[in-house]
Design a protein around this motif. Structure first.
Motif, mmCIF file in Angstrom:
data_model
loop_
_atom_site.group_PDB
_atom_site.id
_atom_site.type_symbol
_atom_site.label_atom_id
_atom_site.label_comp_id
_atom_site.label_asym_id
_atom_site.label_seq_id
_atom_site.Cartn_x
_atom_site.Cartn_y
_atom_site.Cartn_z
ATOM 1 N N ILE A 62 0.830 -1.209 0.000
ATOM 2 C CA ILE A 62 0.000 0.000 0.000
ATOM 3 C C ILE A 62 0.860 1.253 0.000
ATOM 4 O O ILE A 62 0.567 2.223 -0.691
ATOM 5 C CB ILE A 62 -0.984 -0.001 1.195
ATOM 6 N N VAL A 63 1.954 1.243 0.750
ATOM 7 C CA VAL A 63 2.834 2.415 0.775
ATOM 8 C C VAL A 63 3.462 2.625 -0.603
ATOM 9 O O VAL A 63 3.483 3.741 -1.133
ATOM 10 C CB VAL A 63 3.931 2.253 1.851
ATOM 11 N N GLY A 64 3.951 1.552 -1.212
ATOM 12 C CA GLY A 64 4.547 1.672 -2.532
ATOM 13 C C GLY A 64 3.556 2.091 -3.589
ATOM 14 O O GLY A 64 3.864 2.912 -4.465
ATOM 15 N N LEU A 65 2.339 1.554 -3.520
ATOM 16 C CA LEU A 65 1.315 1.895 -4.504
ATOM 17 C C LEU A 65 0.922 3.363 -4.405
ATOM 18 O O LEU A 65 0.777 4.057 -5.424
ATOM 19 C CB LEU A 65 0.088 1.008 -4.298
ATOM 20 N N VAL A 66 0.742 3.845 -3.193
ATOM 21 C CA VAL A 66 0.400 5.259 -2.985
ATOM 22 C C VAL A 66 1.492 6.155 -3.564
ATOM 23 O O VAL A 66 1.212 7.108 -4.308
ATOM 24 C CB VAL A 66 0.198 5.550 -1.486
ATOM 25 N N LEU A 67 2.750 5.865 -3.228
ATOM 26 C CA LEU A 67 3.850 6.706 -3.698
ATOM 27 C C LEU A 67 3.998 6.637 -5.212
ATOM 28 O O LEU A 67 4.235 7.657 -5.868
ATOM 29 C CB LEU A 67 5.152 6.273 -3.021
ATOM 30 N N ALA A 68 3.863 5.445 -5.778
ATOM 31 C CA ALA A 68 3.996 5.299 -7.226
ATOM 32 C C ALA A 68 2.886 6.054 -7.954
ATOM 33 O O ALA A 68 3.133 6.734 -8.957
ATOM 34 C CB ALA A 68 3.959 3.816 -7.608
ATOM 35 N N ASN B 299 2.769 13.391 -10.920
ATOM 36 C CA ASN B 299 4.032 14.144 -11.016
ATOM 37 C C ASN B 299 4.471 14.784 -9.691
ATOM 38 O O ASN B 299 5.176 15.796 -9.695
ATOM 39 C CB ASN B 299 3.929 15.234 -12.100
ATOM 40 N N LEU B 300 4.086 14.192 -8.581
ATOM 41 C CA LEU B 300 4.513 14.685 -7.273
ATOM 42 C C LEU B 300 5.846 14.045 -6.896
ATOM 43 O O LEU B 300 6.231 13.008 -7.436
ATOM 44 C CB LEU B 300 3.453 14.365 -6.216
ATOM 45 N N PRO B 301 6.581 14.646 -5.961
ATOM 46 C CA PRO B 301 7.878 14.080 -5.554
ATOM 47 C C PRO B 301 7.723 12.673 -4.980
ATOM 48 O O PRO B 301 6.724 12.363 -4.335
ATOM 49 C CB PRO B 301 8.370 15.066 -4.480
ATOM 50 N N LEU B 302 8.726 11.826 -5.210
ATOM 51 C CA LEU B 302 8.701 10.452 -4.718
ATOM 52 C C LEU B 302 9.149 10.437 -3.257
ATOM 53 O O LEU B 302 10.240 9.973 -2.915
ATOM 54 C CB LEU B 302 9.614 9.562 -5.570
ATOM 55 N N THR B 303 8.279 10.948 -2.393
ATOM 56 C CA THR B 303 8.573 10.976 -0.965
ATOM 57 C C THR B 303 7.286 10.782 -0.185
ATOM 58 O O THR B 303 6.177 10.947 -0.743
ATOM 59 C CB THR B 303 9.278 12.284 -0.565
ATOM 60 N N ILE B 304 7.381 10.440 1.077
ATOM 61 C CA ILE B 304 6.222 9.994 1.850
ATOM 62 C C ILE B 304 5.121 11.042 1.920
ATOM 63 O O ILE B 304 3.931 10.734 1.804
ATOM 64 C CB ILE B 304 6.656 9.581 3.271
ATOM 65 N N ASN C 167 15.183 12.317 2.103
ATOM 66 C CA ASN C 167 15.862 13.547 2.536
ATOM 67 C C ASN C 167 15.971 14.564 1.399
ATOM 68 O O ASN C 167 16.032 15.777 1.648
ATOM 69 C CB ASN C 167 17.267 13.220 3.047
ATOM 70 N N ALA C 168 16.006 14.065 0.171
ATOM 71 C CA ALA C 168 16.129 14.953 -0.989
ATOM 72 C C ALA C 168 14.769 15.347 -1.556
ATOM 73 O O ALA C 168 14.675 15.763 -2.713
ATOM 74 C CB ALA C 168 16.972 14.289 -2.068
ATOM 75 N N GLY C 169 13.720 15.204 -0.769
ATOM 76 C CA GLY C 169 12.401 15.624 -1.218
ATOM 77 C C GLY C 169 11.853 14.795 -2.353
ATOM 78 O O GLY C 169 11.050 15.275 -3.159
ATOM 79 N N GLY C 170 12.262 13.521 -2.443
ATOM 80 C CA GLY C 170 11.745 12.633 -3.474
ATOM 81 C C GLY C 170 12.628 12.501 -4.696
ATOM 82 O O GLY C 170 12.286 11.765 -5.626
ATOM 83 N N ASP C 171 13.761 13.169 -4.716
ATOM 84 C CA ASP C 171 14.687 13.056 -5.849
ATOM 85 C C ASP C 171 15.430 11.728 -5.713
ATOM 86 O O ASP C 171 16.272 11.561 -4.832
ATOM 87 C CB ASP C 171 15.670 14.226 -5.838
ATOM 88 N N ASP C 172 15.114 10.775 -6.608
ATOM 89 C CA ASP C 172 15.700 9.437 -6.487
ATOM 90 C C ASP C 172 16.940 9.247 -7.350
ATOM 91 O O ASP C 172 17.406 8.122 -7.531
ATOM 92 C CB ASP C 172 14.664 8.357 -6.829
ATOM 93 N N ARG C 173 17.482 10.331 -7.864
ATOM 94 C CA ARG C 173 18.722 10.211 -8.631
ATOM 95 C C ARG C 173 19.879 9.888 -7.697
ATOM 96 O O ARG C 173 19.833 10.146 -6.499
ATOM 97 C CB ARG C 173 19.005 11.512 -9.384
#
Length: 553
Positions: free
Chosen positions: A172-178, A185-190, A469-475
């Motif tokens: 559920i956490v992964g599905l919500v974030l994805a 187009n929101l940041p990949l963060t909680i 910590n990077a606000g969803g930046d997964d690079r």
């Protein structure tokens, strides 16, 4: 009446220069301060810290046991509804034209390795063996312990702990974030997972607190998992090398052995994390999946295959039939038997502890699932992250655990497996099955497999911490940040082990699990709200997508 367009922008404040360039300083520094305070407290006042953490564990389980039970039941039901409901199940993460980044095998390998690989190696033999001696059915006198008739109750409870509930929590956490990251187009963060409920409020301190909570839960959840892993690693190395300094008089691993194992694993994890998801983590995940199937094949051929096959099918049937009742049953604290023992079994030893463990692991595993699941439909995602991994766990528990139980039932083990510690029961099973030389060879293979699972979990966790910590930046982040969190994670585990062993690690984990459990449930409601509103928007005659100047909610 037209429905407002969804929120597609979340302005998270990131530093534009200096050491923290590209990071949210409040989240990053706030997390470091809280972790530093925990480490200093546990290092300087180790006895006090161990005692306080243990009391917190008891208080948390007694006060919030029902909450854990019902919260986890909610996420399982929600995941299944989303997958089964046709209009929602066919939604593709990333849009209709999105393509998966990873092959199905690599996708599944990374999910399984990050999600439960370490625990499975420890508990695939340890949990069935424990339930063979004691489970709710034996406590209530419904079946005799340590007998042939106990087998069905063993797997009814083992499957419950490692089945849909555990993977639904991650899913559920992964599905919500994805969904919010790839479809809105929101940041990949909680914090992005709560936007339908709180909107722009998440851009400020409230959103920072949400992300800090997620990072703390991630660190402590990984700490417990690696703690179990290095205990088994040290036990395995003792089995292979025979070095007495690695074990205490009672057979448990020494602190020295576990600390050396910890340093080896974390150093390797830092190197793997530095190479990124597409290289080190992917390669290690594929390797541990190949080794896992090899070990499973060995037990299936040379273990107790008939017991395994019978237990698997009967266990799945019993699990499906009993799951609705098991999922909502809570035994409160009591001074009267058998209620008193049932409370301890559920809230202190097994179910509630497991639910807290899965929840504390969920921000890490969920974000990692989201990171690698772009291009999958919701139905495919739920099947791949929830149903198939659960079945894999069932197979492991019946093949490996069934062999251990069969060796005890036939008298070949003579109580040696039942009498071993959790971290040593898999190696004890191999020792009964094989000659000394062959047992050492297979034990060495288990140690190698364990290393790959440990490194995969640790390096994935480091990357996820940096992403939040990077606000969803997964690079890929700079090596200095990867090294810092690798060292920080190593320090947390080492200090808590010295303060009170695995008990202190498990108790500290609850600090992160409880607040994040509330966030997880809210994320579920947020996703449901978003999907319903998107379905309503799609039915509007003039709905052409998200207008650039539309009001967002």
């Amino acid at each position: 009446m037209a429905i407002n367009s969804p929120l597609t922008e979340l302005d998270i404040n990131l530093a534009d220069k200096g050491f923290y360039k590209g990071f949210n300083q409040i989240v990053t520094i706030g997390t470091k301060i809280l972790i530093a305070l925990l480490v200093i407290w546990a290092a300087v006042f180790s006895e006090q810290a161990g005692a306080v953490l243990k009391k917190m564990q008891g208080w948390s389980f007694e006060s919030f046991g029902p909450w854990y039970i019902y919260a986890m039941a909610f996420v399982v039901i929600l995941c299944l509804i989303l997958a089964i409901y046709p209009a929602m199940g066919k939604i593709r993460l990333g849009g209709e034209n999105a393509k998966p980044e990873f092959s199905t095998f690599s996708w599944f390998s990374m999910m399984f390795g990050a999600g439960v690989g370490i625990g499975m190696l420890t508990f695939s033999s340890a949990e069935p063996i424990y339930h063979f001696a004691s489970n709710p059915d034996t406590i209530m006198g419904l079946v005799e312990p340590k007998a042939q008739e106990t087998l069905r109750s063993v797997y009814k409870w083992s499957f419950f702990h490692w089945g849909l509930t555990a993977w639904g929590c991650y899913g559920i956490v992964g599905l919500v974030l994805a969904y919010f990251s790839y479809n809105r187009n929101l940041p990949l963060t909680i914090r992005s997972g709560l936007t339908p409920l709180f909107g722009k409020k998440l851009e400020g301190i409230f959103g920072d607190i949400v992300d800090i909570t997620a990072v703390i839960a991630t660190i402590l959840g990984i700490a417990v998992t690696i703690g179990y892993g290095i205990a088994q690693f040290a036990s395995g190395m003792h089995t292979v090398a025979g070095a007495q300094w690695m074990v205490n008089a009672d057979g448990s691993p020494t602190n020295t052995a576990m600390l050396i194992a910890l340093c080896v694993v974390m150093a390797t994890s830092i190197l793997s994390a530095a190479s990124g998801v597409g290289k080190g983590i992917k390669w290690l995940s594929n390797l541990n999946m190949v080794l896992s199937f090899s070990l499973l094949a060995f037990f299936l051929i040379f273990g107790a295959p008939m017991v395994a096959i019978e237990s698997l099918f009967l266990g799945i049937w019993d699990y499906i039939i009993n799951f609705p009742v098991q999922a909502i049953t809570y035994w409160p604290n009591s001074e009267v038997e058998p209620a008193a023992t049932l409370y301890k079994w559920q809230s202190i030893w097994w179910t509630v502890f497991y639910w807290a463990w899965w929840i504390s692991f969920a921000p890490f595993v969920g974000l990692f699932f989201a990171r690698i699941s772009r291009g999958r439909t919701i139905r495919e995602y739920v099947l791949g992250t929830m149903v198939i991994p659960a079945v894999m766990c069932f197979i492991w528990f019946t093949v490996v655990g069934g062999t251990a139980i069969d060796l005890e039932l036939t008298g070949k083990a003579g109580g040696s497996i039942l009498g071993a510690g959790q971290e040593a029961q898999l190696f004890a099973t191999l020792s009964v099955m094989l000659s000394p030389i062959m047992a050492k060879g297979m034990s060495f293979m288990v140690v190698i497999l364990l290393i790959t699972y440990l490194v995969t979990s640790a390096d994935s966790g480091i990357l996820v911490i940096n992403t939040i910590n990077a606000g969803g930046d997964d690079r890929q982040k700079g090596i200095k940040h990867i090294i810092f969190w690798g060292v920080a994670l190593t320090t947390v585990i080492a200090v808590l082990l010295l303060a009170g062993g695995l008990t202190a690690l498990k108790s500290a984990m609850l600090v992160g699990a409880l607040p994040f459990s509330a966030i997880m449930v809210l994320m579920g409601f947020a996703l449901l709200k978003a999907l319903i509103r998107d379905a309503m928007r799609s039915k509007e005659k003039n709905f052409k997508g998200i207008p650039a100047d539309a009001k967002q909610i």
